[in-house]
Design a protein around this motif. Structure first.
Motif, short mmCIF file in Angstrom:
data_model
loop_
_atom_site.label_atom_id
_atom_site.label_comp_id
_atom_site.label_asym_id
_atom_site.label_seq_id
_atom_site.Cartn_x
_atom_site.Cartn_y
_atom_site.Cartn_z
N LEU A 284 29.91 47.02 57.90
CA LEU A 284 31.36 46.95 57.81
C LEU A 284 31.89 47.92 56.77
N LYS A 285 32.98 48.55 57.06
CA LYS A 285 33.63 49.45 56.12
C LYS A 285 34.59 48.66 55.24
N ALA A 286 34.55 48.99 53.95
CA ALA A 286 35.41 48.25 53.02
C ALA A 286 35.87 49.17 51.91
N PHE A 287 37.07 48.91 51.42
CA PHE A 287 37.61 49.58 50.25
C PHE A 287 37.16 48.79 49.03
N THR A 288 36.50 49.46 48.07
CA THR A 288 35.91 48.78 46.91
C THR A 288 36.52 49.32 45.64
N SER A 289 36.89 48.41 44.74
CA SER A 289 37.34 48.77 43.40
C SER A 289 36.60 47.90 42.39
N VAL A 290 36.27 48.51 41.26
CA VAL A 290 35.48 47.82 40.23
C VAL A 290 36.19 47.99 38.89
N ASP A 291 36.25 46.90 38.11
CA ASP A 291 36.83 46.92 36.76
C ASP A 291 35.86 46.23 35.80
N TRP A 292 35.56 46.95 34.70
CA TRP A 292 34.72 46.38 33.64
C TRP A 292 35.62 46.11 32.42
N GLN B 124 38.10 45.10 50.16
CA GLN B 124 39.06 44.89 51.25
C GLN B 124 38.49 45.54 52.52
N PHE B 125 38.17 44.70 53.49
CA PHE B 125 37.55 45.18 54.73
C PHE B 125 38.61 45.73 55.67
N GLN B 126 38.23 46.68 56.46
CA GLN B 126 39.14 47.38 57.36
C GLN B 126 38.82 47.02 58.81
N PHE B 127 39.67 46.16 59.40
CA PHE B 127 39.58 45.81 60.81
C PHE B 127 40.84 46.29 61.53
N ASP B 128 40.85 46.13 62.83
CA ASP B 128 41.98 46.61 63.61
C ASP B 128 43.23 45.73 63.45
N PHE B 129 43.03 44.41 63.34
CA PHE B 129 44.18 43.50 63.35
C PHE B 129 44.42 42.85 61.99
N PHE B 130 43.44 42.76 61.14
CA PHE B 130 43.65 42.14 59.83
C PHE B 130 42.69 42.78 58.83
N THR B 131 43.04 42.60 57.53
CA THR B 131 42.25 43.20 56.44
C THR B 131 41.88 42.12 55.43
N PRO B 132 40.78 41.41 55.64
CA PRO B 132 40.38 40.39 54.67
C PRO B 132 39.85 41.04 53.40
N SER B 133 39.88 40.29 52.31
CA SER B 133 39.43 40.79 51.01
C SER B 133 38.54 39.75 50.34
N VAL B 134 37.66 40.26 49.45
CA VAL B 134 36.71 39.41 48.72
C VAL B 134 36.73 39.83 47.27
N ASN B 135 36.73 38.84 46.37
CA ASN B 135 36.66 39.09 44.93
C ASN B 135 35.38 38.45 44.37
#
Length: 268
Positions: free
Chosen positions: A54-62, A126-137
């Protein structure tokens, strides 16, 4: 007709098409919590993907957590680029993440006593789908302690000692097995050579004691020859006497000649 080489090439191509390359497995392991003064320290933060395709947008904060103030941002990752935030760690932080961003760790160079404390890693996907974009923290907290000298790990020491003991025992066992096998082979060779030696010794003994029957017959051959000659002369003399006796009756031989023949037969 298809030859063996062509069959092998077709099989190889089929295997290449069917079998795909393996992918590394993600394992979430805890970070080390004790650092040594003056050395580098890796703060491990792993956020595994359930489905790697799955393709996802990833951001990281330390962040560095201080008890008196708010969390201090020290490192950020946005849009495929890592950025060091203005802080006391600016010149000593290195991005140590993996290419698939499942490992988003950082490394602190030249650790000082002031680096002791609590660190926090926040991962947003944040995952990239056609109809919705779920996110995980995901959040991970690391409590770091700096020691002036490296501590000896008793488990590592015991493991090293046991390794050397095992190597010595295996070496001794191998030597014993080699000696045992050498002796066993030597005994087998000796047992094999004894019957062969006895077998080779038989002809020499037979040569020393010749066959008596053969020599006895050869020794008796002259006597048999003499006896045959004697029998032949007797037959000749008897024939001669009978012929002279018949000639004497017919008057062809005189009495003196017949007496002379009898004297010769007596000499024989």
């Amino acid at each position: 007709m298809i030859g063996p080489l062509a069959v092998r090439l077709h099989t190889l191509l089929l295997l290449i098409c069917v079998v795909r390359l393996g992918h590394p497995v993600c394992v979430d392991i805890p970070s080390e919590t004790e650092a040594v003064l003056g050395r580098a320290m890796k703060l491990t933060c792993i956020a595994c993907l359930i489905r790697e395709e799955l393709k996802a947008f990833t951001s990281v904060d330390w962040f560095y957590l201080d008890n008196d103030t708010l969390p201090i941002p020290i490192y950020q990752y946005r849009n495929g680029r890592a950025k060091v935030v203005e802080s006391p760690w600016k010149s000593r932080l290195v991005w140590a993440a993996s290419a698939d961003l499942q490992d988003v760790s950082i490394r602190i160079l030249n650790v000082t006593f002031n680096d002791s404390g609590t660190y926090r890693c926040d991962v947003f996907r944040q995952f990239q789908f056609d109809f919705f974009t779920p996110s995980v923290n995901k959040t991970k907290v690391i409590q770091l302690k700096v020691n002036p000298k490296a501590k000896h790990n008793p488990a590592a020491l015991y493991s090293e000692v046991m390794m050397y003991v095992l190597l010595v025992c295996l070496t001794l066992w191998l030597l014993v097995e080699m000696v045992y096998c050498y002796r066993k082979i030597s005994r087998a060779d000796e047992q094999t050579q004894d019957p062969a030696t006895n077998y080779l010794a038989v002809p020499s003994e037979q040569k020393e004691s010749p066959a008596e029957p053969v020599l006895t017959r050869m020794d008796a051959a002259p006597d048999m020859l003499v006896e045959g000659l004697q029998q032949h002369s007797c037959v000749h003399i008897c024939t001669l006497l009978f012929s002279h006796a018949g000639a004497l009756r017919n008057g062809a031989v005189t009495q003196g000649e017949y007496s002379e023949t009898l004297g010769l037969s007596a000499l024989h």
